[in-house]
Each structure stands twice: as structure tokens, then as C-alpha cells.
Design a protein around this motif. Sequence first.
Motif, PDB file in Angstrom:
ATOM      1  N   ASN A  43       0.797  -1.222   0.000  1.00  0.00           N
ATOM      2  CA  ASN A  43       0.000   0.000   0.000  1.00  0.00           C
ATOM      3  C   ASN A  43       0.834   1.279   0.000  1.00  0.00           C
ATOM      4  O   ASN A  43       0.294   2.378   0.035  1.00  0.00           O
ATOM      5  CB  ASN A  43      -0.931  -0.010   1.215  1.00  0.00           C
ATOM      6  CG  ASN A  43      -1.868  -1.204   1.183  1.00  0.00           C
ATOM      7  OD1 ASN A  43      -2.689  -1.329   0.299  1.00  0.00           O
ATOM      8  ND2 ASN A  43      -1.724  -2.104   2.157  1.00  0.00           N
ATOM      9  N   GLU A  44       2.158   1.101  -0.003  1.00  0.00           N
ATOM     10  CA  GLU A  44       3.109   2.218  -0.037  1.00  0.00           C
ATOM     11  C   GLU A  44       2.908   3.176   1.131  1.00  0.00           C
ATOM     12  O   GLU A  44       3.151   4.375   1.025  1.00  0.00           O
ATOM     13  CB  GLU A  44       3.056   2.955  -1.380  1.00  0.00           C
ATOM     14  CG  GLU A  44       3.474   2.069  -2.542  1.00  0.00           C
ATOM     15  CD  GLU A  44       3.791   2.840  -3.803  1.00  0.00           C
ATOM     16  OE1 GLU A  44       3.532   4.062  -3.833  1.00  0.00           O
ATOM     17  OE2 GLU A  44       4.317   2.232  -4.746  1.00  0.00           O
ATOM     18  N   CYS A  45       2.415   2.643   2.235  1.00  0.00           N
ATOM     19  CA  CYS A  45       2.269   3.457   3.430  1.00  0.00           C
ATOM     20  C   CYS A  45       2.216   2.544   4.647  1.00  0.00           C
ATOM     21  O   CYS A  45       1.937   1.348   4.539  1.00  0.00           O
ATOM     22  CB  CYS A  45       1.013   4.324   3.357  1.00  0.00           C
ATOM     23  SG  CYS A  45      -0.515   3.401   3.556  1.00  0.00           S
ATOM     24  N   ILE A  52      10.027   9.721   0.811  1.00  0.00           N
ATOM     25  CA  ILE A  52       8.912   9.464   1.717  1.00  0.00           C
ATOM     26  C   ILE A  52       8.467  10.751   2.398  1.00  0.00           C
ATOM     27  O   ILE A  52       9.177  11.759   2.420  1.00  0.00           O
ATOM     28  CB  ILE A  52       9.273   8.434   2.822  1.00  0.00           C
ATOM     29  CG1 ILE A  52      10.354   9.005   3.757  1.00  0.00           C
ATOM     30  CG2 ILE A  52       9.737   7.119   2.212  1.00  0.00           C
ATOM     31  CD1 ILE A  52      10.591   8.154   5.010  1.00  0.00           C
ATOM     32  N   ARG A  53       7.258  10.685   2.968  1.00  0.00           N
ATOM     33  CA  ARG A  53       6.769  11.659   3.938  1.00  0.00           C
ATOM     34  C   ARG A  53       6.402  10.859   5.184  1.00  0.00           C
ATOM     35  O   ARG A  53       5.799   9.791   5.063  1.00  0.00           O
ATOM     36  CB  ARG A  53       5.539  12.406   3.413  1.00  0.00           C
ATOM     37  CG  ARG A  53       5.833  13.363   2.259  1.00  0.00           C
ATOM     38  CD  ARG A  53       4.581  14.116   1.847  1.00  0.00           C
ATOM     39  NE  ARG A  53       3.667  13.208   1.149  1.00  0.00           N
ATOM     40  CZ  ARG A  53       3.670  13.016  -0.177  1.00  0.00           C
ATOM     41  NH1 ARG A  53       4.539  13.667  -0.936  1.00  0.00           N
ATOM     42  NH2 ARG A  53       2.812  12.180  -0.729  1.00  0.00           N
ATOM     43  N   THR A  67       6.416   8.797  -1.620  1.00  0.00           N
ATOM     44  CA  THR A  67       6.041   9.829  -2.573  1.00  0.00           C
ATOM     45  C   THR A  67       5.959   9.214  -3.965  1.00  0.00           C
ATOM     46  O   THR A  67       6.372   8.066  -4.177  1.00  0.00           O
ATOM     47  CB  THR A  67       7.074  10.967  -2.585  1.00  0.00           C
ATOM     48  OG1 THR A  67       8.321  10.420  -3.057  1.00  0.00           O
ATOM     49  CG2 THR A  67       7.258  11.563  -1.201  1.00  0.00           C
ATOM     50  N   ALA A  68       5.439   9.983  -4.913  1.00  0.00           N
ATOM     51  CA  ALA A  68       5.348   9.473  -6.284  1.00  0.00           C
ATOM     52  C   ALA A  68       6.727   9.139  -6.825  1.00  0.00           C
ATOM     53  O   ALA A  68       6.934   8.096  -7.469  1.00  0.00           O
ATOM     54  CB  ALA A  68       4.649  10.496  -7.174  1.00  0.00           C
ATOM     55  N   GLU A  69       7.706   9.992  -6.577  1.00  0.00           N
ATOM     56  CA  GLU A  69       9.056   9.746  -7.082  1.00  0.00           C
ATOM     57  C   GLU A  69       9.737   8.642  -6.283  1.00  0.00           C
ATOM     58  O   GLU A  69      10.545   7.875  -6.818  1.00  0.00           O
ATOM     59  CB  GLU A  69       9.905  11.011  -7.039  1.00  0.00           C
ATOM     60  CG  GLU A  69      11.269  10.841  -7.701  1.00  0.00           C
ATOM     61  CD  GLU A  69      11.889  12.158  -8.133  1.00  0.00           C
ATOM     62  OE1 GLU A  69      11.776  13.122  -7.360  1.00  0.00           O
ATOM     63  OE2 GLU A  69      12.471  12.208  -9.239  1.00  0.00           O
ATOM     64  N   SER A 104       8.322   5.990  -5.053  1.00  0.00           N
ATOM     65  CA  SER A 104       7.654   4.700  -5.216  1.00  0.00           C
ATOM     66  C   SER A 104       8.578   3.629  -5.790  1.00  0.00           C
ATOM     67  O   SER A 104       8.510   2.461  -5.393  1.00  0.00           O
ATOM     68  CB  SER A 104       6.428   4.870  -6.116  1.00  0.00           C
ATOM     69  OG  SER A 104       5.780   3.646  -6.327  1.00  0.00           O
ATOM     70  N   ALA A 105       9.455   4.017  -6.700  1.00  0.00           N
ATOM     71  CA  ALA A 105      10.363   3.045  -7.330  1.00  0.00           C
ATOM     72  C   ALA A 105      11.319   2.426  -6.321  1.00  0.00           C
ATOM     73  O   ALA A 105      11.873   1.346  -6.559  1.00  0.00           O
ATOM     74  CB  ALA A 105      11.153   3.721  -8.443  1.00  0.00           C
ATOM     75  N   PHE A 106      11.488   3.094  -5.177  1.00  0.00           N
ATOM     76  CA  PHE A 106      12.464   2.626  -4.197  1.00  0.00           C
ATOM     77  C   PHE A 106      11.804   2.171  -2.901  1.00  0.00           C
ATOM     78  O   PHE A 106      12.409   2.230  -1.827  1.00  0.00           O
ATOM     79  CB  PHE A 106      13.488   3.726  -3.927  1.00  0.00           C
ATOM     80  CG  PHE A 106      14.251   4.146  -5.149  1.00  0.00           C
ATOM     81  CD1 PHE A 106      15.169   3.283  -5.733  1.00  0.00           C
ATOM     82  CD2 PHE A 106      14.030   5.368  -5.744  1.00  0.00           C
ATOM     83  CE1 PHE A 106      15.872   3.651  -6.872  1.00  0.00           C
ATOM     84  CE2 PHE A 106      14.720   5.743  -6.889  1.00  0.00           C
ATOM     85  CZ  PHE A 106      15.639   4.886  -7.454  1.00  0.00           C
ATOM     86  N   VAL A 107      10.568   1.682  -3.015  1.00  0.00           N
ATOM     87  CA  VAL A 107       9.872   1.190  -1.825  1.00  0.00           C
ATOM     88  C   VAL A 107      10.638   0.026  -1.203  1.00  0.00           C
ATOM     89  O   VAL A 107      10.631  -0.156   0.024  1.00  0.00           O
ATOM     90  CB  VAL A 107       8.415   0.801  -2.179  1.00  0.00           C
ATOM     91  CG1 VAL A 107       8.367  -0.351  -3.179  1.00  0.00           C
ATOM     92  CG2 VAL A 107       7.628   0.459  -0.919  1.00  0.00           C
TER      93      VAL A 107
END
Length: 454
Positions: free
Chosen positions: A376-378, A415-416, A425-427, A429-432
Amino acid sequence: MHTELINKYNVPVPRYTSYPPANYFEPFSNSRYLEAVEQSNHASDSALSFYLHIPFCRHLCHYCGCNSYPMARTEVVESYVKALHQEMELILPLLDKNRPIAQIHYGGGSPTAIPIALIKELNDHLLSSFPVIDRPEIAIECHPGYLSEADWQQLTGCGFNRFSIGVQDFNTEVLKIVNRRPSLLPMEDIFALLREKGASINLDLLYGLPKQTVDSFARSIEQAIALSPDRLVAFGYAHVPWVNKRQLILEKSGLPDSREKRAMFDTAAGLLHASGYQSIGMDHFVRPDDELSLAMKNRQLHRNFQGYCTRRTTAQVYALGVTGISQLESAYAQNTKDIPHYIETMGRGELCIAKGYALSPTEQLTREVIEALMCNECIDWKALSERLHVSVSALKAATAYDEQKLSAFAHDGLIRYTDTYLEMTAEGSAFVRNVAASLDKLMLHTPHSYSKPL
């Protein structure tokens, strides 16, 4: 994406399709697996998911990192399928008969390499043993290079409602280099046949292969969009020749560098978003009304080794066949890789677990945190603590939570975060995977090797 970010964060990290990753598995006994199976009847996730591994391929693709083997003689294939039934007879009686099936998934290898009548018998065995949830997901991975119209028709009569078609690329020059046969039938005909039967269709593509460019892969994506699949996956090729030596063949043809590979994905994502698809996780794209899209919006997305799923279809996974990995609440367990040994052992009425991993209570908490971030990227620390009935401080203590590392990610725009919430963050996301690895205590002193995010 800025070159500085790529250079800084394009470092080897786990993919986190499981936690801990499979390379942490250790010798594991049949008895420990059976204990985990018994415990699974009392777990919070009561639904059942079955994974069946069909290891055979008519040709081995050079890029493949899966557990695949050259196609065997007819009698070996039949003996292998018989062993799958025998493994079912060992495991199914141990499971609560009131637990419903939420998922069945066939992977490989190429599951469609074997006679389809044998696949139907396997499905019938499972589906006759338990109730099913409303709209269960019964899915199979298909290699279109060897399937005739009659084969596709026969597959639709086996109970499947989702077909994942491994196209990889529509460029025949690319497919030739990687030893992948193109589709036997026009893809439009396959889609029409499956749609007539009411099936959902996934289309799988792979980027980062020799001879692929940003423009050529964009053309493949445009062809895929024209077919209008329900879901599309753009996998990044993972170059791990220490796992699969066949991949060394691809080095002779030249592989795109990390910047061009990232540009392939960004261009593909842009085309898909413009066509109405939404991103799910690192590499999946679905329509806005797809169940996965709704789960993503509600921060309720999950995944297992078979891919992303929702709360509705979340289940513990019981794997059948060589190399299959069961994913239970308290443990992972993987079968032997040796096909003759598997057939012989099942014939004696014994399981053949080769390795696995028993998760400590702390690691079970870490798994929940990393899964939340990867899917969920969060991380909503408060909501997660309430669901798991532990404090936020206990959750953070279970991980390698490091304020200094998170601050560096935030400074770089990845991240935030606050004390109670973290999101990509959108940018970023590639480095989750990088952020997830920073929360992983096992990564503090890891001896293992991994692929790069890009």
C-alpha cells in the motif's frame, strides 16, 4: 527521475514477496510443517489458498529465475500429477473442512505444458474437498506459444476464472534472443475466446531484456493496451546469474542499463495511466473498478508469492509440488526441488519438506509492517497496532526503525512521515524496497545477495 537518486538507491535489496525472504530459509522437517498446518486452522485468516507448482517447460527461457525443468516423458508427467494428488491426500484431511477456498493458483514452469485433462482432475480434487468463498480466484499461468484453440477451449472448462498470459514482449526479435516462443494464435483470438467464457485476463510483460529499448517496449505496451486486459503486469527483469546460470547468455547480447530500464517502465506506466489503468504495487496495473484498485484505495491490499490479493481473498497458502512454498501464519515450508525424490516420497505416503522458516512473534509483526509498505506504499502505525493488538512502540521495536535513515529518505524526497504515519512519494515509489529494507533487522548484517530495484 533524477540520475542522482538512481545512482544512490539502485542497490541490491530484497523484493519482499515474503518476509523473511526465501533465501533465509533453513533445513525444516516434515513434523515442523505439520505443526504449522495444525496451527493454521486457528489463525485469524481462515480461508484456504492452494498453490500447485507444475515445473515443466517445453523450452527454458534464458531470463527465467523460476524453478523450471525441461519437459519430461509422458510417464514422468503422469507420475508427477499422481504425486500431487497424493500430497493433497496427506494435507487436506488436516484442514478444517469448514474453511473455504479463496484462491487456487497454478504456476511453474509452464502449467499448460502438461495435458489439460490432468489439470482438471487436480482442480476437481481440491474443489470437491472444501466450500468456496463467493467469487474465488481460480487462476493459471499460460504460455501462449504452445496452446491451440482447442487447448484454450479445454482450459476454460477446468473451472478457471482468471488466466495470466505470459507474453513478455510482442517483439519477436527479443523473444528469439531470450528463447521464448511467440503466441501460437493471434492474441486477439485468445482474448475473444476467453472473454466469451466470462474469464478475467492478466497480461504479463517483461522489461530490461536484450534488444529492448524505450521505444520498442512502448510499442509492446501499446499492443497490450489495444487488447484491453483486465490486469497488466510489467515485471522488471532480475539479473541474478548466481541463481540461474542461463542468464549469462543474455550478457552476450547486452542488457539495458538501469537508467534505460527505468525509462522503459516510466514510459510504460505513462501509457497505461493515460489509457485508464491504475498502478498497484511496484509493477501491476488494473482498471479503476478492479477489486485490487479498490483495495489499494482503502489501504487493504495484500500479496503472497502468487501476487497481489485483497482482504476478501486473503488466505494462508498451502503449496503442492516440487519447490512449492507454503505461507502459513507461523511458518514457511518449501518442498524438495528433486522431481524423482518428490514422486518417490509421495508414493510412500510421506511429505518431503526440504527447508523453511519458523517466524518468531517479533518477525510476524515485522512481516505485517513490511507487507503494508510494499503493498500500500504506506504504514499507518496506529491502525496497524489496533488490528494486531500491540502498541505502536512495540511494532516499531520489532523492526529496525531508525529515525536518521527515515529522515534521509524524506530529505531525498522518497517518503513523507510522522510518528504515526509513513508514505512513499510518487518519485520515491520506485524505491519502496529500499525503505522496506531499512525497517528489516535481518538486513543489518545480511550475507545474502539480491537484485537491484531498477
